[in-house]
Scaffold this motif. Structure first.
Motif, mmCIF file in Angstrom:
data_model
loop_
_atom_site.group_PDB
_atom_site.id
_atom_site.type_symbol
_atom_site.label_atom_id
_atom_site.label_comp_id
_atom_site.label_asym_id
_atom_site.label_seq_id
_atom_site.Cartn_x
_atom_site.Cartn_y
_atom_site.Cartn_z
ATOM 1 N N LEU A 1 -44.265 -31.196 -31.264
ATOM 2 C CA LEU A 1 -43.360 -31.052 -30.130
ATOM 3 C C LEU A 1 -41.991 -30.539 -30.573
ATOM 4 C CD1 LEU A 1 -44.219 -34.275 -28.086
ATOM 5 C CD2 LEU A 1 -44.580 -31.913 -27.367
ATOM 6 N N ALA A 2 -41.559 -30.961 -31.774
ATOM 7 C CA ALA A 2 -40.261 -30.494 -32.277
ATOM 8 C C ALA A 2 -40.312 -29.006 -32.618
ATOM 9 C CB ALA A 2 -39.857 -31.312 -33.503
ATOM 10 N N ARG A 3 -41.441 -28.562 -33.141
ATOM 11 C CA ARG A 3 -41.557 -27.150 -33.530
ATOM 12 C C ARG A 3 -41.965 -26.254 -32.360
ATOM 13 N NH1 ARG A 3 -44.870 -27.573 -39.303
ATOM 14 N NH2 ARG A 3 -43.343 -28.906 -40.393
ATOM 15 N N HIS A 4 -42.713 -26.824 -31.408
ATOM 16 C CA HIS A 4 -43.224 -26.032 -30.285
ATOM 17 C C HIS A 4 -42.956 -26.798 -28.990
ATOM 18 C CE1 HIS A 4 -45.337 -23.630 -33.342
ATOM 19 N NE2 HIS A 4 -45.770 -24.776 -33.845
ATOM 20 N N PRO A 5 -41.746 -26.740 -28.475
ATOM 21 C CA PRO A 5 -41.387 -27.519 -27.269
ATOM 22 C C PRO A 5 -42.278 -27.220 -26.073
ATOM 23 C CG PRO A 5 -39.441 -26.593 -28.327
ATOM 24 C CD PRO A 5 -40.608 -25.972 -28.996
ATOM 25 N N GLN A 6 -42.863 -26.024 -26.037
ATOM 26 C CA GLN A 6 -43.703 -25.671 -24.901
ATOM 27 C C GLN A 6 -44.924 -26.580 -24.772
ATOM 28 O OE1 GLN A 6 -43.137 -23.905 -27.610
ATOM 29 N NE2 GLN A 6 -44.903 -22.662 -28.262
ATOM 30 N N LEU A 7 -45.260 -27.297 -25.855
ATOM 31 C CA LEU A 7 -46.388 -28.232 -25.794
ATOM 32 C C LEU A 7 -46.079 -29.429 -24.903
ATOM 33 C CD1 LEU A 7 -47.575 -28.297 -29.532
ATOM 34 C CD2 LEU A 7 -48.768 -27.262 -27.605
ATOM 35 N N ALA A 8 -44.795 -29.679 -24.612
ATOM 36 C CA ALA A 8 -44.432 -30.833 -23.782
ATOM 37 C C ALA A 8 -45.082 -30.731 -22.409
ATOM 38 C CB ALA A 8 -42.913 -30.926 -23.652
ATOM 39 N N GLY B 1 -57.056 -29.593 -27.983
ATOM 40 C CA GLY B 1 -56.738 -30.342 -29.193
ATOM 41 C C GLY B 1 -55.504 -31.206 -29.031
ATOM 42 N N PHE B 2 -54.471 -30.673 -28.373
ATOM 43 C CA PHE B 2 -53.232 -31.447 -28.228
ATOM 44 C C PHE B 2 -53.436 -32.619 -27.270
ATOM 45 C CE2 PHE B 2 -48.862 -32.237 -26.747
ATOM 46 C CZ PHE B 2 -48.266 -32.437 -27.987
ATOM 47 N N ALA B 3 -54.226 -32.399 -26.223
ATOM 48 C CA ALA B 3 -54.520 -33.497 -25.306
ATOM 49 C C ALA B 3 -55.257 -34.626 -26.032
ATOM 50 C CB ALA B 3 -55.360 -32.989 -24.137
ATOM 51 N N ALA B 4 -56.220 -34.273 -26.871
ATOM 52 C CA ALA B 4 -56.960 -35.288 -27.631
ATOM 53 C C ALA B 4 -56.058 -35.977 -28.647
ATOM 54 C CB ALA B 4 -58.161 -34.646 -28.317
ATOM 55 N N LEU B 5 -55.140 -35.216 -29.246
ATOM 56 C CA LEU B 5 -54.192 -35.797 -30.202
ATOM 57 C C LEU B 5 -53.289 -36.812 -29.510
ATOM 58 C CD1 LEU B 5 -52.794 -35.823 -33.002
ATOM 59 C CD2 LEU B 5 -51.368 -33.934 -32.185
ATOM 60 N N CYS B 6 -52.810 -36.480 -28.291
ATOM 61 C CA CYS B 6 -51.960 -37.413 -27.539
ATOM 62 C C CYS B 6 -52.706 -38.701 -27.212
ATOM 63 C CB CYS B 6 -51.455 -36.748 -26.260
ATOM 64 S SG CYS B 6 -50.268 -35.414 -26.540
ATOM 65 N N ALA B 7 -53.968 -38.570 -26.837
ATOM 66 C CA ALA B 7 -54.772 -39.753 -26.533
ATOM 67 C C ALA B 7 -54.924 -40.632 -27.771
ATOM 68 C CB ALA B 7 -56.136 -39.328 -25.999
ATOM 69 N N MET B 8 -55.111 -40.007 -28.922
ATOM 70 C CA MET B 8 -55.224 -40.756 -30.172
ATOM 71 C C MET B 8 -53.910 -41.450 -30.509
ATOM 72 S SD MET B 8 -56.224 -39.267 -33.963
ATOM 73 C CE MET B 8 -57.900 -38.805 -33.532
ATOM 74 N N ALA B 9 -52.795 -40.762 -30.294
ATOM 75 C CA ALA B 9 -51.480 -41.320 -30.612
ATOM 76 C C ALA B 9 -51.129 -42.496 -29.716
ATOM 77 C CB ALA B 9 -50.420 -40.230 -30.497
#
Length: 325
Positions: free
Chosen positions: A309-316, A282-290
């Motif tokens: 990313l601010a709430r969950h830095p590990q997503l970086a 989901g996060f990979a698809a969200l980044c592509a959309m952004a």
């Protein structure tokens, strides 16, 4: 447990069940085959494909407030009630639903057009609370009062501000032969009080690509809920929600694919379900959309990505891995 003798007879005699259903179906089919009804149905098919009502005179006459709708419906009502007197446990062969104070009998559906009989009943004795919100749907509706009377409030969105709206309303009492027209998704009605019982004939038609339905607070005009106006999209939303609640992680790639096409509403919902089901996908698809500046949801996706990313830095790390790919 007591079982009524008539129920026992039906359960033990399948032929009796069949005869009951056949009698009701014959009553419906005779009505549909009659000349006045067949003419209207032919025009309804054209109307359901986008034809203007002005080019459908027989159909339009039913909603002109001249009382023709009552005579048009009489043979159907007489035929069904006669069959039900003979077979009181038979099932009316038309789609119908009943809720507190409201009954809907769907006479027919042709393409994007639907013809229905609506019955409102007085619910004052139930001490129901006054409604606090109003829903606007992208459906053109024409209604005519066949019998009875009721007090209504007719609403219109006079200013649409996205998350809020300025609503205007007018009180109106409608009686037999009175016609109403709701031309689009900025008009709606609310039944305030029914004087005994009111019967209406309704003709509705949805656009080829309907806008989302929206529910607003009457006091503040705040947007309370938004849902897809497209029936197929609603089905997709339900399927995504079900797969998500089942924890079907194998559906995450499908949700990610659904984020690439369709209405903005459905794509955003697919993104939410994908994030909840499989964070990495989901996060990979969200980044592509952004990162897609041509995407109408780019700004919203970018804002959500930054919040996550601010709430969950590990997503970086997941974002970096996606960029390297």
């Amino acid at each position: 447990m007591r079982i009524d003798p008539e129920m026992l007879a039906l359960r033990g005699d399948t032929a009796l069940q069949r005869h009951a259903q056949e009698a009701l179906e014959r009553a419906r089919d005779r009505w549909l085959a009659s000349e006045p009804v067949a003419g209207v149905m032919a025009e309804l098919r054209a109307y359901g494909q986008g034809e203007k009502l002005a080019h459908c005179p027989a159909l339009g006459d039913l909603f002109a407030g001249q009382g023709r709708e009552a005579g048009w419906l009489d043979p159907l009502v007489h035929g069904l009630t006669t069959a039900l007197r003979d077979y009181p446990l038979g099932q009316v062969p038309l789609r119908h639903q009943v809720s507190d104070g409201l009954s809907i009998l769907q006479l027919t559906i042709c393409g994007r057009a639907t013809l229905s009989l609506i019955i409102y009943e007085d619910t004052a004795a139930s001490n129901a609370e006054a409604p606090t919100s109003i829903c606007f749907s992208d459906v053109e509706r024409r209604e005519v009062v066949v019998a009875g009377a009721a007090d209504l409030r007719l609403f219109e969105i006079v200013q649409d501000r996205g998350d809020t709206a300025v609503l205007d309303s007018d009180p109106r009492r409608v009686v037999a032969r009175e016609a109403l027209h709701f031309p689009g998704f900025v008009h709606a009605k609310q039944v305030v009080k029914v004087h005994g019982r009111m019967v209406m004939l309704r003709l509705s038609r949805t656009p080829e690509t309907p806008a989302p339905s929206r529910q607003f607070c009457l006091n503040t005009g705040k947007l309370l809920h938004r849902s897809s106006g497209d029936r197929r999209e609603s089905q997709h939303e339900l399927m995504m929600a079900l797969l998500g609640r089942m924890g079907r992680e194998d559906a995450a790639p499908i949700f990610a694919e659904m984020m690439r096409s369709g209405s903005d509403h459905l794509r955003w919902q697919a993104m939410r379900e994908c994030l909840a089901l499989d964070t990495a996908t989901g996060f990979a698809a969200l980044c592509a959309m952004a990162e897609n500046q041509a995407d109408a949801l780019c700004d919203h996706a970018s804002a959500l990505r930054d919040q996550l990313l601010a709430r969950h830095p590990q997503l970086a790390g997941k974002e970096a891995a996606q960029c390297r790919a």
